[in-house]
Motif scaffolding. Structure first.
Motif, mmCIF file in Angstrom:
data_model
loop_
_atom_site.group_PDB
_atom_site.id
_atom_site.type_symbol
_atom_site.label_atom_id
_atom_site.label_comp_id
_atom_site.label_asym_id
_atom_site.label_seq_id
_atom_site.Cartn_x
_atom_site.Cartn_y
_atom_site.Cartn_z
ATOM 1 N N LEU A 1 0.839 -1.205 0.000
ATOM 2 C CA LEU A 1 0.000 0.000 0.000
ATOM 3 C C LEU A 1 0.876 1.258 0.000
ATOM 4 C CD1 LEU A 1 -2.688 1.447 0.098
ATOM 5 C CD2 LEU A 1 -2.903 0.855 2.525
ATOM 6 N N PHE A 2 1.959 1.234 0.779
ATOM 7 C CA PHE A 2 2.914 2.359 0.756
ATOM 8 C C PHE A 2 3.532 2.533 -0.635
ATOM 9 C CE2 PHE A 2 3.482 2.047 5.551
ATOM 10 C CZ PHE A 2 3.019 3.337 5.807
ATOM 11 N N PHE A 3 3.879 1.428 -1.284
ATOM 12 C CA PHE A 3 4.488 1.504 -2.623
ATOM 13 C C PHE A 3 3.513 2.095 -3.649
ATOM 14 C CE2 PHE A 3 7.676 -2.263 -1.887
ATOM 15 C CZ PHE A 3 8.477 -1.413 -1.139
ATOM 16 N N VAL A 4 2.257 1.629 -3.615
ATOM 17 C CA VAL A 4 1.255 2.135 -4.559
ATOM 18 C C VAL A 4 1.021 3.628 -4.320
ATOM 19 C CG1 VAL A 4 -1.157 1.958 -5.326
ATOM 20 C CG2 VAL A 4 0.153 -0.126 -4.847
ATOM 21 N N LEU A 5 0.916 4.004 -3.041
ATOM 22 C CA LEU A 5 0.766 5.420 -2.678
ATOM 23 C C LEU A 5 1.926 6.245 -3.221
ATOM 24 C CD1 LEU A 5 -0.532 5.434 1.002
ATOM 25 C CD2 LEU A 5 -1.339 6.963 -0.795
ATOM 26 N N TYR B 1 25.730 -0.983 3.819
ATOM 27 C CA TYR B 1 24.450 -1.346 3.203
ATOM 28 C C TYR B 1 23.340 -0.407 3.685
ATOM 29 C CZ TYR B 1 26.009 -5.740 1.071
ATOM 30 O OH TYR B 1 26.619 -6.682 0.274
ATOM 31 N N TYR B 2 23.411 -0.051 4.964
ATOM 32 C CA TYR B 2 22.400 0.856 5.511
ATOM 33 C C TYR B 2 22.683 2.299 5.136
ATOM 34 C CZ TYR B 2 20.362 -2.992 8.027
ATOM 35 O OH TYR B 2 19.721 -4.163 8.321
ATOM 36 N N LEU B 3 23.942 2.693 5.224
ATOM 37 C CA LEU B 3 24.307 4.089 4.913
ATOM 38 C C LEU B 3 24.002 4.445 3.461
ATOM 39 C CD1 LEU B 3 27.693 4.410 6.836
ATOM 40 C CD2 LEU B 3 25.541 5.555 7.402
ATOM 41 N N LEU B 4 24.132 3.484 2.555
ATOM 42 C CA LEU B 4 23.935 3.749 1.131
ATOM 43 C C LEU B 4 22.523 3.396 0.645
ATOM 44 C CD1 LEU B 4 27.353 2.406 -0.245
ATOM 45 C CD2 LEU B 4 26.712 4.784 0.213
ATOM 46 N N TYR B 5 21.624 3.114 1.596
ATOM 47 C CA TYR B 5 20.245 2.778 1.232
ATOM 48 C C TYR B 5 20.162 1.550 0.324
ATOM 49 C CZ TYR B 5 17.285 6.506 3.154
ATOM 50 O OH TYR B 5 16.553 7.303 3.994
ATOM 51 N N VAL C 1 16.589 -6.029 13.668
ATOM 52 C CA VAL C 1 15.510 -5.070 13.985
ATOM 53 C C VAL C 1 15.358 -4.005 12.899
ATOM 54 C CG1 VAL C 1 15.531 -5.305 16.510
ATOM 55 C CG2 VAL C 1 17.018 -3.625 15.413
ATOM 56 N N LEU C 2 16.384 -3.833 12.085
ATOM 57 C CA LEU C 2 16.291 -2.856 10.996
ATOM 58 C C LEU C 2 15.900 -3.508 9.662
ATOM 59 C CD1 LEU C 2 19.399 -0.564 11.717
ATOM 60 C CD2 LEU C 2 17.036 -0.291 12.483
ATOM 61 N N SER C 3 15.508 -4.787 9.701
ATOM 62 C CA SER C 3 15.146 -5.461 8.441
ATOM 63 C C SER C 3 14.011 -4.759 7.693
ATOM 64 C CB SER C 3 14.814 -6.941 8.683
ATOM 65 O OG SER C 3 13.693 -7.072 9.541
ATOM 66 N N PRO C 4 13.016 -4.131 8.386
ATOM 67 C CA PRO C 4 11.971 -3.431 7.616
ATOM 68 C C PRO C 4 12.498 -2.260 6.785
ATOM 69 C CG PRO C 4 11.233 -3.817 9.867
ATOM 70 C CD PRO C 4 12.695 -4.144 9.830
ATOM 71 N N PHE C 5 13.741 -1.846 7.042
ATOM 72 C CA PHE C 5 14.308 -0.739 6.266
ATOM 73 C C PHE C 5 14.527 -1.127 4.798
ATOM 74 C CE2 PHE C 5 16.350 2.254 9.630
ATOM 75 C CZ PHE C 5 15.177 2.205 10.375
ATOM 76 N N TRP C 6 14.359 -2.437 4.474
ATOM 77 C CA TRP C 6 14.504 -2.848 3.067
ATOM 78 C C TRP C 6 13.551 -2.048 2.184
ATOM 79 C CZ3 TRP C 6 10.785 -4.663 -0.275
ATOM 80 C CH2 TRP C 6 9.575 -5.104 0.295
ATOM 81 N N GLU D 1 12.229 2.257 -1.860
ATOM 82 C CA GLU D 1 11.623 3.558 -2.196
ATOM 83 C C GLU D 1 12.695 4.537 -2.681
ATOM 84 O OE1 GLU D 1 8.394 5.211 -1.233
ATOM 85 O OE2 GLU D 1 7.368 3.562 -0.236
ATOM 86 N N GLU D 2 13.817 4.589 -1.976
ATOM 87 C CA GLU D 2 14.867 5.533 -2.342
ATOM 88 C C GLU D 2 15.441 5.208 -3.725
ATOM 89 O OE1 GLU D 2 17.018 8.810 -2.272
ATOM 90 O OE2 GLU D 2 15.466 8.276 -0.822
#
Length: 381
Positions: free
Chosen positions: A49-53, A122-126, A141-146, A151-152
């Protein structure tokens, strides 16, 4: 002539949808997967839903920016778009990474499982989605940052598509984007990349949002499109539920699981953003003040939702015990309720004191509103 519904800068029901999206993600991560409330794949629905938005809003902004290409050129238009995105996304993202990085050196603060310590770049470069695909470690705990990485990566590439493709080829390009999303899951699946977290595998969700942006912006037979969408959304919902309840890995799941959710999500996005939005009880729920607030702070809720139960609440309990000699013990359910209250409070404070000041800087990155067509409207990002 394109009449385009007169849209205010702020489409209130989209915030209501964001609230639903983030609630589904929290449910998915806070309760056991595949049972009870999570028999339905709540997390993937919320993220899709976030992606479609995003596909819808970003494409609408870029379609409006096409009017400035003649006067500002591609470089300035792209730079302006990216700076506005950066002001919205980077501050909170990098602050969170900094905090997680620093707590490893403070004994008193509960430590959290994160691959940030082993693979910071990996995190710093998105590009943490590549890390998930490489390690398949969802305990981070940061896995949802995928999804933030996806998005970026989309934001970097998409402006070139919308700004540079001639208008007569744009519709075909957007449909091709949806097809590419489906095909890339098949191709990458064959190559062994089957987690569905690489950006190309999400293009159907973004592309469907973009198609609605195109149809509504240029007023290309909106009613006809919405009738067709109603049918496709029902088919999508049926396919989605079938896959949820027949939870075996199959080609149907690989190719069409995300597409089926995306079609249903697009129905919601189109309904919420067309004219005055949904007129029904559902519309009243989306327009509710609390729901709109949750939607407004949804980015913070998404960023913090894994950290609150694993880091923030344990820290509060430890702090109260050590310094105020207050011992708190919670049942599993009451701990979830406390975590929810803390999460909403933290995201609210974060929005007003940290995120919003950066958002206000967007006004310095605003292309002069050249009204090249009557459809040029300012759209909330």
């Amino acid at each position: 002539m394109a009449h385009m519904q007169k849209q205010q800068e702020y489409i209130s029901q989209l915030d209501g949808l964001r609230a639903f999206a983030v609630a589904l993600v929290v449910l998915f991560h806070w309760f056991p997967e595949g049972e009870g409330i999570n028999v339905i794949a709540n997390g993937p629905v919320g993220v899709t839903l976030f992606f479609v938005l995003s596909g819808f809003l970003i494409t609408r902004i870029l379609l409006a920016n096409r009017n400035h290409l003649a006067t500002h050129g591609l470089g300035a238009t792209y730079k302006n778009f990216m700076f506005r995105r950066i002001l919205r996304i980077f501050p909170l993202y990098y602050l969170t990474l900094l905090v997680i990085w620093c707590i490893q050196y403070i004994d008193f603060i509960p430590q959290v499982p994160s691959r940030l310590y082993d693979y910071p770049l990996y995190y710093l470069l998105y590009i943490s989605n590549f890390l998930i695909e490489k390690l398949h470690d969802w305990s981070d705990v940061l896995s949802p940052f995928w999804s933030l990485a996806v998005e970026e990566q989309f934001y970097i590439i998409w402006p070139f598509v919308v700004l540079m493709v001639p208008q007569r080829f744009l519709k075909g390009t957007l449909i091709g984007t949806v097809v590419l999303g489906i095909a890339s899951r098949g191709i990458l699946g064959v190559l062994g990349y089957s987690d569905g977290v690489l950006m190309p595998t999400c293009l159907d969700a973004f592309g469907l949002g973009a198609i609605w942006a195109y149809v509504s912006y240029y007023d290309k037979s909106v009613e006809k499109f919405r009738k067709l969408l109603s049918i496709l959304a029902l088919i999508g919902l049926a396919v989605f539920l079938y896959i949820c309840f027949n939870n075996t890995d199959s080609w149907l799941k690989t190719l069409f699981f995300r597409t089926s959710i995306s079609l249903f999500c697009l129905y919601l996005v189109a309904g919420a953003s067309y004219k005055k939005g949904f007129p029904s009880i559902f519309g009243k729920v989306l327009d509710n003040g609390f729901m709109r607030h949750i939607g407004r702070i949804s980015y913070g809720l998404y960023v913090y939702h894994m950290l609150v139960p694993t880091l923030v609440v344990p820290f509060i309990i430890k702090f109260l015990h050590r310094f105020l000699h207050i011992t708190l013990t919670f049942s599993e359910n009451s701990l979830k309720m406390v975590s929810l209250v803390v999460l909403i409070l933290l995201a609210t404070v974060s929005w007003y004191l940290f995120e919003n000041p950066f958002i206000k800087l967007k006004k310095y990155f605003q292309l002069n509103r050249v009204k090249a067509t009557p459809t040029s409207t300012v759209i909330s990002e």
